[in-house]
Scaffold this motif. Structure first.
Motif, short mmCIF file in Angstrom:
data_model
loop_
_atom_site.label_atom_id
_atom_site.label_comp_id
_atom_site.label_asym_id
_atom_site.label_seq_id
_atom_site.Cartn_x
_atom_site.Cartn_y
_atom_site.Cartn_z
N GLN A 12 43.56 68.63 22.33
CA GLN A 12 43.03 67.29 22.06
C GLN A 12 42.06 67.33 20.90
OE1 GLN A 12 42.85 64.84 25.42
NE2 GLN A 12 40.83 64.02 24.95
N CYS A 13 42.01 66.22 20.18
CA CYS A 13 41.04 66.08 19.10
C CYS A 13 40.15 64.89 19.45
CB CYS A 13 41.80 65.83 17.79
SG CYS A 13 40.71 65.61 16.38
N ASP A 14 38.92 65.19 19.85
CA ASP A 14 38.00 64.13 20.27
C ASP A 14 37.11 63.71 19.10
OD1 ASP A 14 38.94 64.02 22.84
OD2 ASP A 14 37.42 65.34 23.68
N ILE A 15 37.20 62.44 18.74
CA ILE A 15 36.42 61.91 17.62
C ILE A 15 35.21 61.17 18.21
CG2 ILE A 15 36.46 60.37 15.60
CD1 ILE A 15 38.52 62.50 15.16
N TYR A 16 34.06 61.80 18.16
CA TYR A 16 32.84 61.19 18.70
C TYR A 16 32.18 60.34 17.62
CZ TYR A 16 32.98 64.18 22.82
OH TYR A 16 33.34 64.78 23.99
N THR A 17 31.89 59.08 17.97
CA THR A 17 31.33 58.18 16.98
C THR A 17 30.25 57.30 17.60
OG1 THR A 17 31.93 56.56 15.29
CG2 THR A 17 33.25 56.53 17.29
N ASP A 18 29.90 56.19 16.92
CA ASP A 18 28.80 55.36 17.42
C ASP A 18 29.29 54.16 18.23
OD1 ASP A 18 29.90 53.97 15.32
OD2 ASP A 18 28.08 53.91 14.10
N VAL A 19 30.57 54.10 18.53
CA VAL A 19 31.10 53.10 19.48
C VAL A 19 31.90 53.89 20.53
CG1 VAL A 19 31.20 51.02 18.05
CG2 VAL A 19 33.03 52.70 17.87
N ASP A 20 32.13 53.25 21.71
CA ASP A 20 32.72 54.06 22.78
C ASP A 20 34.24 53.99 22.82
OD1 ASP A 20 32.86 51.48 23.64
OD2 ASP A 20 31.97 51.81 25.61
N GLY A 21 34.86 53.62 21.71
CA GLY A 21 36.31 53.63 21.64
C GLY A 21 36.80 52.69 20.55
N VAL A 22 38.11 52.52 20.53
CA VAL A 22 38.70 51.56 19.58
C VAL A 22 38.72 50.21 20.28
CG1 VAL A 22 40.76 50.97 18.26
CG2 VAL A 22 40.13 53.38 18.56
N TYR A 23 38.26 49.20 19.60
CA TYR A 23 38.20 47.85 20.15
C TYR A 23 39.28 46.97 19.50
CZ TYR A 23 33.81 48.50 22.69
OH TYR A 23 32.87 48.90 23.59
N THR A 24 39.46 45.80 20.11
CA THR A 24 40.43 44.85 19.56
C THR A 24 40.04 44.40 18.16
OG1 THR A 24 39.22 43.21 20.83
CG2 THR A 24 41.37 43.93 21.72
N THR A 25 38.77 44.50 17.84
CA THR A 25 38.30 44.30 16.47
C THR A 25 36.92 44.94 16.37
OG1 THR A 25 38.06 42.71 14.67
CG2 THR A 25 37.18 42.04 16.81
N ASP A 26 36.34 44.94 15.19
CA ASP A 26 35.04 45.59 15.02
C ASP A 26 34.01 44.94 15.95
OD1 ASP A 26 32.65 46.67 14.20
OD2 ASP A 26 33.14 46.57 12.06
N PRO A 27 33.52 45.67 16.95
CA PRO A 27 32.59 45.07 17.91
C PRO A 27 31.27 44.64 17.28
CG PRO A 27 32.79 47.45 18.27
CD PRO A 27 33.80 47.09 17.24
N ARG A 28 31.01 45.11 16.05
CA ARG A 28 29.78 44.68 15.38
C ARG A 28 29.94 43.30 14.76
NH1 ARG A 28 27.13 49.13 16.15
NH2 ARG A 28 28.22 51.11 15.88
N ILE A 29 31.17 42.83 14.64
CA ILE A 29 31.41 41.51 14.06
C ILE A 29 31.74 40.50 15.16
CG2 ILE A 29 32.97 40.18 12.54
CD1 ILE A 29 31.37 41.99 10.87
N VAL A 30 32.57 40.93 16.10
CA VAL A 30 32.96 40.03 17.19
C VAL A 30 32.44 40.64 18.50
CG1 VAL A 30 34.90 38.94 18.39
CG2 VAL A 30 35.03 39.34 15.92
N THR A 31 31.40 40.01 19.05
CA THR A 31 30.78 40.62 20.24
C THR A 31 31.72 40.58 21.45
OG1 THR A 31 29.72 38.52 20.60
CG2 THR A 31 28.35 40.26 19.64
N LYS A 32 32.71 39.67 21.40
CA LYS A 32 33.65 39.61 22.53
C LYS A 32 34.81 40.58 22.39
CE LYS A 32 32.77 34.87 23.92
NZ LYS A 32 33.19 33.48 23.74
N ALA A 33 34.74 41.47 21.41
CA ALA A 33 35.82 42.47 21.24
C ALA A 33 35.95 43.30 22.52
CB ALA A 33 35.49 43.38 20.06
N LYS A 34 37.20 43.64 22.82
CA LYS A 34 37.48 44.40 24.06
C LYS A 34 37.80 45.85 23.72
CE LYS A 34 40.80 42.00 25.88
NZ LYS A 34 41.77 41.19 26.54
N LYS A 35 37.30 46.77 24.52
CA LYS A 35 37.66 48.17 24.30
C LYS A 35 39.08 48.42 24.82
CE LYS A 35 36.32 51.91 26.71
NZ LYS A 35 37.43 52.86 26.78
#
Ligand code: ADP
Ligand code: ASP
Ligand code: MG
Length: 434
Positions: free
Chosen positions: A190-213
């Protein structure tokens, strides 16, 4: 699913651990925010220690501290608007050199044997397209030897070395691609990409607060989303993972994580339900170039776009409209960094192609909706145009692929359009209970 390490049955194996049946080979990649200061580097070291103490063979890939690469890029271009890209690479690769050493120090300090690797020490060999080099080969021997001795290799991401021995970088965000390349080279589980969000969201969670993980996303959707602006993974890293069948997971370096954390990038046939739209992305790195009074005859478009592609300029969206006197107007987009060069090339060909005025515009954004479900469902484009029209937002250019529709609109409507489209495709997260 974990794969048993073949060395586990061998009592003479140099791999010492207390959990002989759990050993997996994992690449853990940490992005710029995750290694942004010493406190965060200590946090990263603890995360690595947890995986290592479970008996896993762990290779680490790091980015530069957040903001450092931007500063290096600025230094280069402040000195010269067209620096020698070999020297640019020598400068911008330095951020990862620092963090690879610091993470190794932090690991050693808490009792986890570790050593740093620069790209050339692995080596990761690139072509000579400095500034955005492609990976040619990765030799996993040194990393595997390190793992066999129970030492954690901490590898500088983003960088490699070309065949003439010069340091090369893999394009912005390239540590993701390094991580996937190392995972493929050492056949990691496995290749784990650790970042500042907890996954890939339906869109950038910093722009759309209702984005879903999303728990899962297909390689193909992730590839499209990344290529149209979702910078959570570099596009090349997804293409490489798809080709080399590397299992990629995106997760947070700030939250507590376990096996079910984050988003896994999966094959389309891994049995999940296909949403019509998986996600929405935006890109402000767009420059719109319009050419007026282009002769309306065969070969003209080929001459224009041929000259641009010959200069390595990537043209994205294109639209042609009727002009006056048997001529057309042509509008297309390039990335902001390539606008100046594109205009120069057009100027050089003006006489032979006979076109009129060339104008450029920067205040545009490209918004794209992506989903494999589009293949079998109609109406996605209609929903997009209706939603934008209802908000009075004018669409300037459109482009489509099998699983994507992109529109170019005025940048001032970025957030409005993203939120409206997110709701229109039913992607908004349910309200959380207070
Ligand atoms: P790193 O430094 O860890 O590589 P990046 O800044 O490159 O992190 O990528 C993470 C960022 O990607 C997030 O902070 C988020 O704002 C952005 N992003 C854009 N689109 C998405 C998306 N669909 N899901 C999650 N994050 C996204
Ligand atoms: N440090 C590099 C950048 O900022 C590479 C990366 O972060 O992935 O682009
Ligand atoms: Mg990144």
């Amino acid at each position: 699913m974990s794969t048993l390490d073949p060395s586990q049955g061998d009592p003479s194996s140099p791999l010492k651990n207390n959990h002989p049946h759990k050993s997996r080979t994992i690449v853990m990649k940490f992005g710029g925010t995750s290694v942004g200061d010493l406190e965060r580097i200590r946090n990263v070291a603890q995360k690595i220690k947890i995986e290592h103490d479970q008996g896993n063979r762990v290779a680490v890939v790091v980015s530069a501290m957040a903001g450092v690469t931007n500063q290096m890029v600025k230094y280069c271009f402040d000195l010269d608007t067209m620096p020698a890209m070999e020297e640019y690479d020598a400068v911008v690769a330095s951020g990862e050199q620092v963090t690879s050493g610091l993470v190794a120090i932090a690991l050693n300090k808490i009792g986890v044997p570790a050593r740093s690797f620069q790209g050339w020490q692995v080596p990761l060999i690139t072509d000579d397209a400095h500034g955005k080099a492609g990976i040619e080969t990765v030799d996993g021997t040194a990393i595997k030897a390190c793992l066999d001795q129970d030492i954690v290799p901490v590898i500088a991401g983003f960088q490699g070395v070309d065949r003439s021995g010069r340091i090369a970088t893999l394009g912005r965000g390239g540590s993701d691609t390094s991580a996937v390349a190392f995972a493929a080279a050492i056949k990691a589980d496995q290749c784990d990409i650790y970042t500042d969000v907890d996954g890939v969201y339906t869109t950038d969670p910093r722009i759309v607060t209702k984005a879903k993980k999303l728990d899962t996303i297909t390689y193909e959707e992730m590839l499209e989303l990344a290529s149209v602006g979702a910078k959570v993974l570099q596009t090349r890293s997804v293409a490489l993972a798809m080709r080399e069948k590397v299992r990629v997971r995106v997760l947070s370096s700030f939250d507590k994580t376990d096996d079910s954390s984050g988003t896994i990038v999966v094959d389309e046939n891994e049995g999940m339900e296909k949403e019509l739209v998986a996600g929405i992305a935006y890109s402000l790195d767009e420059s719109k170039i319009s050419i007026r009074n282009v002769p309306d005859k065969p070969g003209v478009a080929a001459a224009i776009f041929g000259s641009l592609s010959g200069a390595g300029i990537n043209v994205d969206m294109i639209v042609q409209s009727i002009g006056i006197d048997q001529s057309t107007n042509m509008t297309f987009t390039v990335s902001k960094g390539e606008e100046h060069r594109a205009c120069q090339i057009l100027d050089e060909h003006r006489k032979e192609i006979h076109f009129g005025e060339v104008s450029t515009s920067h205040d545009v954004v490209k918004i794209s909706v992506v989903g494999v479900g589009m293949r079998s469902n109609t109406g996605v484009a209609a929903t997009m145009f209706r939603t934008l029209a209802e908000r009075g937002i004018n669409v300037q250019v459109i482009s489509t692929s099998e699983i994507k529709i992109s529109v170019l609109i005025n940048a001032e409507y970025t957030e409005l359009a993203m939120r409206a489209l997110h709701a229109a495709y039913g992607l908004d997260a349910e309200k959380e209970d207070c």
